[in-house]
Design a protein around this motif. Sequence first.
Motif: not given
Length: 308
Positions: A19, A21, A24, A277-278
């Motif tokens: 990821c 994003c 991250c 995690n987002t």
Amino acid sequence: MLLRTLGSAAGGGFPQWNCACHNCIGVRAGTLPAKSRSQSQLAVSADGRSWYLLGASPDLRAQIEATPALHPHHGVRQSPIAGIVLASADLDHVLGLLFLRELQPLRVYATPSTQRILREDNTAFRMLNRVEPQVEWTDFLPGNSFPLSSVGGDESGLRIEAISLGEHYPAYVSPERSAALVAGEASLGLILTSHGKAAGYFPAVPRMDDELLAKLDTLDLLFFDGTFWSDDELIRVQGAGQTSLQMGHTPVSSAGGSLDRLAALRKPRKIFVHINNTNPMLDESSVEHRQVHDAGWEIAEDGWQFEL
Ligand SMILES: [Zn+2]
């Protein structure tokens, strides 16, 4: 009762290996005011000597090594971990069992449906039953309260009650198999009690009704589904995918979200776990992070300890 958050992130952890994003990238670079997190995992004990795990995360080996209370203290082959309670057959919740295959006697509590998935359909889990005594599988049903005890029969001083929450089995379970299982055993919330105190672990809550809210307001400590901030979070980050509700998670924000619905709870200390995690609330400088704290909630980090 002692509780520890060995891990606090949703599946994939924070950061997630594939990821890139905003969160991250920022936590990898050290430019985001946020803490990395391993995948959600709780440990609980009534006496500080024997411990029970709620689920078995894919990060379990590292989580145990990071927790001295869970290291062997007597003899060459020994563990303070006496048992595991499974709330679902989700991979993020059961893969860690395969890292506990070193012939240690353990009691694993699971519903009959979860046991059929793991023991009949997935032969890798037979590594948990190579010798006697090793894993002793023990049935339980949602709605019943039962005591936790070791393979040797030592009482833990802890009781568990499981609440039926979701009816969908993991995607790796075939439709034919799912149809043959009991829907109400698919996804559970777990309530632990000891010496008049109660703590709840609810990392995947697809919906809430008044009965559940009343139950949650009897708790002293609540670990609740903090997976997604908004229903369309993954779609906005990835451009496609499922909504939070389609994935079985009530979002934190918006009308009908957990901040809104659980605002009326008076008794429990409220802590979000299983955070994807987002989720923008992971950024400690964000308005979302402040909003959560202003509403009286905490955002779990790995390694937190609680005593009730
Ligand atoms: Zn990410």
